[in-house]
Write an enzyme that holds these catalytic residues in place. Structure first.
Site, PDB file in Angstrom:
ATOM      1  N   LYS A   1       4.517  -6.702  48.502  1.00 58.65           N
ATOM      2  CA  LYS A   1       4.991  -5.512  48.260  1.00 58.65           C
ATOM      3  C   LYS A   1       6.620  -5.324  47.980  1.00 58.65           C
ATOM      4  CE  LYS A   1       3.656  -0.719  48.897  1.00 58.65           C
ATOM      5  NZ  LYS A   1       3.528  -0.379  47.572  1.00 58.65           N
TER       6      LYS A   1
HETATM    7  C1  LIG Z   1       1.377  -1.999  42.429  1.00 55.63           C
HETATM    8  C2  LIG Z   1       0.389  -1.531  43.474  1.00 55.63           C
HETATM    9  N1  LIG Z   1      -0.871  -2.011  43.497  1.00 55.63           N
HETATM   10  C3  LIG Z   1      -1.713  -1.582  44.323  1.00 55.63           C
HETATM   11  C4  LIG Z   1      -1.771  -0.783  45.312  1.00 55.63           C
HETATM   12  C5  LIG Z   1      -2.330  -0.163  46.268  1.00 55.63           C
HETATM   13  O1  LIG Z   1      -2.034  -0.588  47.499  1.00 55.63           O
HETATM   14  P1  LIG Z   1      -2.757   0.198  48.985  1.00 55.63           P
HETATM   15  O2  LIG Z   1      -4.260   0.427  48.575  1.00 55.63           O
HETATM   16  O3  LIG Z   1      -2.622  -0.933  50.076  1.00 55.63           O
HETATM   17  O4  LIG Z   1      -1.871   1.207  49.311  1.00 55.63           O
HETATM   18  C6  LIG Z   1      -0.275  -0.110  45.541  1.00 55.63           C
HETATM   19  C7  LIG Z   1       0.060   0.642  46.501  1.00 55.63           C
HETATM   20  O5  LIG Z   1       0.823   0.445  47.552  1.00 55.63           O
HETATM   21  C8  LIG Z   1       0.802  -0.608  44.428  1.00 55.63           C
HETATM   22  O6  LIG Z   1       2.052   0.013  44.793  1.00 55.63           O
END
Ligand SMILES: Cc1ncc(COP(=O)(O)O)c(C=O)c1O
Length: 289
Positions: free
Chosen positions: A158
């Site tokens: 991330k």
């Molecule tokens: C690009 C992206 N995909 C998917 C997610 C979903 O991740 P999570 O469920 O861990 O928040 C996020 C959010 O953080 C994101 O920024």
């Protein structure tokens, strides 16, 4: 509390200390500003408890490792810091943003191994990510950009650099009256939205793209578990864009989005059906349990 994000009352945890909100600043020659050496987390605290808090802290440390830096705080220390920040601001329900980056230091070029790694944890009060889409179903544009191949960039981190095309895609979507954009991946398969994963329903079964070139969201994993506990079949697989026409329901998952129904993607429409509502409500209960 509202106004610009750098001009608010409150406290931010920065490099081991709680500082006044307006004093949580970095120098212009911060490495991350120039070379995207930054990773972050988005978390939500419900009734005083951050949902999947440890998993978020673990992912933050792992994201940094993908970018070749080590956060100088353990998962336990990050956990303590998050709750200290919430307490200092008097919040029991808030969004939590942890961010780690390569700071300013002796190096100011691509290589930056000698620069200090810094960590900040801020938060803010935040309602629905897509406004009233929770009820009506969000409208998504289809991005002109593709999620990249795992051979081109660390797709499971991330990391700030992966959001460059998210911001431009979301701007283009909003200009067309949509709330978000859906990406296809480098092979042409359906991937994810700019900050959320995607699910589809057809004939009582659930289909979701295989998370092999984008973030396998913690909410995605939670929702897959919830669906399987209900005895439903979940197919994690490659999905072709032509299949969008045949899907009946669709929703997005993410810490910010929670479970948000989707009503339209490009020219394809979906009903905000019973399963979408049920999963959305069950998720709301689970995070507050
Ligand atoms: C690009 C992206 N995909 C998917 C997610 C979903 O991740 P999570 O469920 O861990 O928040 C996020 C959010 O953080 C994101 O920024």
């Amino acid at each position: 509390m509202d106004g610009a994000y750098d001009d608010r009352d409150g406290k931010i945890w920065l490099d081991g200390k709680m500082v006044d909100w307006r004093e949580a600043n970095v120098h212009i020659l911060t490495h991350a500003m120039h070379y995207a050496s930054s990773v972050f987390e988005g978390e939500r605290c419900y009734n005083g408890k951050i949902f999947k808090s440890r998993e978020h802290s673990e992912r933050l440390r792992k994201s940094a490792q993908y970018l070749d830096f080590e956060i100088p705080y353990s998962v336990d220390a990050i956990e303590t810091a998050k709750y200290e920040m919430l307490k200092a601001n008097g919040w029991t329900d808030a969004y939590v943003r942890a961010v780690a980056w390569r700071g300013a230091g002796p190096d100011m070029g691509v290589s930056a191994a000698r620069n200090p790694v810094r960590l900040a944890i801020a938060g803010w009060e935040w309602g629905n990510y897509y406004g009233d889409a929770k009820m009506q179903g969000a409208k998504l544009d289809i991005s002109k950009w593709k999620r990249p191949s795992p051979e081109t960039i660390p797709v499971h981190a991330k990391a700030a650099g992966l959001y460059m095309i998210c911001t431009t895609s979301k701007h283009a979507a909003e200009a067309k009256g949509c709330s978000d954009a859906l990406f296809m991946d480098y092979r042409g398969y359906v991937a994810e939205a700019t900050g959320a994963n995607i699910f589809f329903v057809k004939d009582g079964e659930v289909h979701t793209p295989l998370a092999d070139c984008f973030l396998n969201g913690l909410t995605r994993q939670t929702v897959i578990g919830m669906l399987k506990d209900k005895g439903l079949t979940v197919h994690e697989r490659h999905i072709m864009p032509e299949e969008l026409e045949g899907f009946e329901q669709c929703w997005l998952t993410g810490t910010a989005a929670e479970v948000t129904p989707v009503g339209q993607i490009g020219d394809y429409t979906f009903e905000v059906g019973a399963l979408t509502r049920e999963i959305s409500e069950d998720y709301e209960k689970l995070v507050r349990a």
